[in-house]
Write an enzyme that holds these catalytic residues in place. Structure first.
Site, PDB file in Angstrom:
ATOM      1  N   ASN A 162       0.805  -1.219   0.000  1.00  0.00           N
ATOM      2  CA  ASN A 162       0.000   0.000   0.000  1.00  0.00           C
ATOM      3  C   ASN A 162       0.837   1.268   0.000  1.00  0.00           C
ATOM      4  O   ASN A 162       0.320   2.354   0.205  1.00  0.00           O
ATOM      5  CB  ASN A 162      -0.944   0.007   1.207  1.00  0.00           C
ATOM      6  N   TRP A 209       7.613  -5.546  -4.864  1.00  0.00           N
ATOM      7  CA  TRP A 209       8.499  -5.063  -5.940  1.00  0.00           C
ATOM      8  C   TRP A 209       9.955  -5.113  -5.500  1.00  0.00           C
ATOM      9  O   TRP A 209      10.686  -4.141  -5.645  1.00  0.00           O
ATOM     10  CB  TRP A 209       8.099  -3.654  -6.393  1.00  0.00           C
ATOM     11  N   GLU A 214      11.757   4.163  -9.997  1.00  0.00           N
ATOM     12  CA  GLU A 214      12.641   5.263  -9.577  1.00  0.00           C
ATOM     13  C   GLU A 214      11.948   6.625  -9.721  1.00  0.00           C
ATOM     14  O   GLU A 214      12.545   7.589 -10.187  1.00  0.00           O
ATOM     15  CB  GLU A 214      13.953   5.246 -10.371  1.00  0.00           C
TER      16      GLU A 214
END
Lengths: 561, 251
Positions: free
Chosen positions: A300, A327, A544
């Site tokens: 989240n 991730w 990024e």
């Protein structure tokens, strides 16, 4: 140059034209600076409440302010493109394609700045959004500027660019340094021999980049570039990092991204670690003995790191970490995690966060997480393969107090922020590498493929795309190298680094898309590498700092200046 | 033991060669240049001998313009110890001239092994190694595909010859020219590229050698290779045989 110039005649030599009209380009840049200042001041006064930029107003005007970030990205991109050409020319190294690309960039970007910039395929920012009107672009009606626009947008200039590409002459990199040239040369060779021939196979099998390739990269020094010499690294700086990263990413995005892992962890420890932590970890990261993985994002919590909920609680001399992370790139085949967790439950925002260096046994595909308390599953993805992505759970993971970065709580977010500049520059270089790969693949295809009795390269709709790719790749590369040089000179370059990342990511995606279009149906087939490059390029606008976040950071920086 | 490795700066093997419009030679402006690949193999072999402690010093010699320093530097980045550039403004020198200069440098340096590529990929002369051996009156082993140093100050060299492989034993000092399969040159690693910056390259003017550098050969014209003509389809075997006999004249 008088206005009677005939752009279709054979006599036009773009380098000659550019050299005798450099003042016009400089003048355009100074005009653009004024326009930019006007827009910025207008935004400042529209968004200021109680003597400061009001976040709510900023959010209401999000699209417009982000448009301003794009506008200034174009402006800085053009400035650095002209600087690049000027440096090349001063060294007698400029060629016709360099001049053609510069003129094309000026004409095209200038037109977009006056008429509308595509922030994404579905969002165009127009001058009126930026508090600008026709008067601000009056200078574009000067004869000299109109000539430049006509020349820069002509089919002729694109033909010249593509004729040159056809002869294997690409725009110069303009590294201007014998050592950097040698580094580029060696990594180009390495990529062509060890990466490119296998990249598609690794992608299609969804395999990890093989261990022996990793070993070769470690031997070449890929993981030691940014680490200081007194900690076993090479201390070479960001320009060298960009050169290596672009070449490796040109072969396979994940190959260029392996260095990013070492870069993020290396910078975290170099800037935030205690002497003991530096001595223990930096030499091992530099040699490639320790592979690192960044464990920040949560299911989240993506761009909004302040709301992070993984917690680390002190019990005696150890911290106990609990939480879910996602991730996690290269999460299995790695030995050291940099984990961002909340140490102060009473602090809801950034202030309660701390960074931990958590050692773990290296896993593999069969047994990804051979550590008690750590479990996870692979996230299957479109592209950016070769390291694998994971979602992980950390349950009662015990780490010594000594593994708290800097041995002080509450600095985690600040420590991470300090690495963002470098990470953005490196990511921009990755995007430039992918963009270049797309250009090269479609150029080759357009040369080899014949339809209607000639090479498809000869058709305007094809060579225009190729010229565009070469032009935008150059602008993106030069703004990236500019940020890297600034960083190496210890100049603040957070805004420019963001601009480099923002532009390069869009260019990578649009290059890949155009390149696939040039391939026609074949490009849609998995066996053609361009299908992989398309998937790979898509991530660059997301990781990024997503394009939207990047524009936000840029505009906040610009308004603060 | 000391090795003198001779390297030449040539157009990179990946570059598509273009002939100058006046047919006087090939285009070199804005063209990527690299070390001649056969010379790269020679550098690699010398470095491997050094890594086996059979050689103490690897000296890299090039004869060319100032830019050849880059070529020497890339040899130093692979692991060479120091470099010598014999500087000339001429962009091409003939093998005899090059051979005389190498002899002269060798007289001073006194290497035990002179190792170089069997030919350069630009002019394909395949003469320099042989000329050097002749001028120095050293034994030579050309087209080496394997090289071993014996304890009795000799080298055992396997050569690629028409009939297969031939192994010769030659006394040191000697000249060896390298063939493609001798080794696979390494990539210069970042640490070695950084180290190479500190290594010394001595620059000598070609004029300081008492050598006549005048060309003996005159290039009349350089042309692109003829474009391949498209093939044709024949109707039957008879007309194929007829064409092979009368047009192609191969039967």
């Amino acid at each position: 140059m008088d206005s009677s110039v005939n752009i279709n005649s054979e006599i036009i030599n773009f380098k000659q034209y550019l050299l005798s009209n450099t003042d016009i380009l400089k003048d355009i840049l100074s005009k653009l600076e004024k326009v930019s200042t006007k827009s910025r001041e207008a935004f400042k006064s529209a968004l200021t409440k109680d003597n400061r930029i009001d976040n709510q107003l900023l959010e209401i005007n999000q699209s417009k302010t982000h448009g301003f970030a794009w506008f200034d990205t174009y402006r800085i991109g053009l400035r650095e493109t002209l600087n690049w050409f000027t440096r090349l020319n001063n060294d007698n190294k400029s060629s016709e394609i360099d001049a053609a690309v510069t003129l094309f960039a000026f004409a095209e970007y200038l037109m977009q700045m006056r008429n509308g910039i595509m922030m994404s395929q579905s969002e165009i920012v127009r001058p009126s959004d930026l508090h600008l009107d026709d008067n601000d672009f009056e200078f574009m009606n000067d004869d000299s500027v109109r000539d430049l626009l006509e020349i820069g947008l002509s089919d002729k200039i694109k033909t010249v660019i593509v004729d040159s590409l056809d002869k294997d002459i690409h725009p110069s990199l303009g590294l201007n340094d014998e050592t950097l040239d040698m580094i580029q040369d060696q990594f180009k060779k390495f990529t062509e021999e060890e990466i490119l021939p296998h990249a598609n196979e690794w992608h299609l099998k969804d395999a990890l980049i093989p261990d022996d390739v990793l070993k070769k990269m470690a031997e070449l020094g890929v993981f030691s570039i940014a680490i200081p010499e007194n900690y076993g690294g090479l201390g070479m700086g960001k320009v060298a990092m960009c050169v290596v990263t672009e070449e490796l990413s040109r072969g396979f995005l994940a190959a260029g991204s392996l260095g990013t892992r070492a870069e993020i962890a290396g910078e975290l420890i170099r800037l935030g670690g205690t002497e003991e932590q530096k001595k223990k970890y930096l030499p091992e990261i530099a040699s490639g003995n320790i592979l690192t993985t960044a464990v920040f994002t949560e299911p989240n919590t993506g761009s909004d790191l302040g709301s992070l909920s993984t917690r680390a609680q002190l019990q005696g001399d150890d911290y106990i970490i609990n939480g879910n992370k996602t991730w996690i790139t290269h999460g299995a085949r790695s030995d050291l995690m940099t984990v961002l967790a909340r140490t102060d439950m009473n602090q809801k925002g950034y202030k309660g966060l701390s960074m931990f260096l958590v050692e773990k046994p290296r896993g593999n595909c069969e047994k990804p997480f051979p550590m008690e308390g750590m479990s996870g599953s692979e996230i299957e993805v479109l592209g950016y393969r070769g390291m694998k992505e994971y979602e992980i759970a950390l349950e009662d993971i015990k780490v010594s107090r000594k593994n708290l970065l800097g041995e002080q709580e509450g600095n985690g977010f600040k420590q991470l922020m300090e690495t963002f500049e470098s990470a953005r520059i490196q990511t921009a270089a990755r995007a430039v590498g992918v963009a270049q790969n797309a250009l090269e693949l479609s150029l080759q295809y357009a040369k080899d493929r014949s339809q209607f009795g000639k090479q498809i390269l000869k058709f305007p709709r094809i060579f225009n795309k190729l010229a565009w790719m070469a032009m935008e790749t150059t602008v993106a590369r030069q703004i990236t190298l500019f940020s890297a040089r600034e960083k190496d000179n210890d100049a603040r370059c957070d805004i420019e680094a963001g601009m480099a990342k923002l532009l390069a990511a869009r260019v990578a995606w649009s290059n890949a898309d155009s390149a696939l279009q040039i391939h026609g149906g074949n490009g849609y087939a998995l066996e053609y590498p361009i299908s992989r490059v398309l998937c790979d390029s898509r991530i660059l606008n997301i990781f990024e700092g997503a394009a939207e976040i990047q524009a936000q950071i840029i505009v906040k920086g610009l308004l603060a200046r | 033991m000391k090795a003198l490795v001779c390297v030449k700066r040539v157009i990179d093997y990946n570059v598509k060669i273009r002939v100058k419009s006046d047919k006087s030679g090939v285009e070199t402006d804005n063209v990527k240049m690299s070390m001649n690949p056969f010379d790269e193999i020679a550098v690699e072999e010398a470095i491997r001998l050094k890594e086996k402690n059979q050689i103490q010093e690897v000296v890299i010699l090039s004869i060319g313009t100032d830019k050849s320093q880059e070529t020497i530097r890339s040899g130093l980045a692979m692991g060479g110890d120091r470099g010598i550039l014999v500087k000339t403004e001429k962009d091409q020198l003939e093998p005899l001239t090059v051979g005389k200069i190498i002899k002269s440098v060798s007289d001073k340096e006194k290497p035990d092994l002179i190792i170089l590529g069997k030919q350069a990929i630009d002019d394909d002369c395949n003469q320099t190694g042989q000329i050097v051996a002749t001028l120095l009156e050293f034994p030579q082993a050309t087209f080496a595909s394997e090289l071993k140093k014996n304890n009795d100050n000799t080298l055992e060299v396997t050569r690629e010859v028409d009939g297969g492989l031939e192994t010769v034993k030659i006394n040191i000092p000697c000249v060896v020219t390298t063939d493609l399969r001798l080794n696979e040159p390494r990539y210069a690693s970042l640490p070695n590229i950084m180290k190479a910056k500190q290594k010394k390259i001595d620059v000598l003017e070609i004029g300081s050698f008492d050598i006549d550098i005048k060309d003996r050969l005159q290039i009349l014209e350089v042309n692109e290779p003829p474009e391949r003509k498209p093939g044709i389809k024949v109707d039957d075997v008879d007309s194929l045989v007829e064409k092979l006999k009368n047009e192609a004249k191969v039967l």
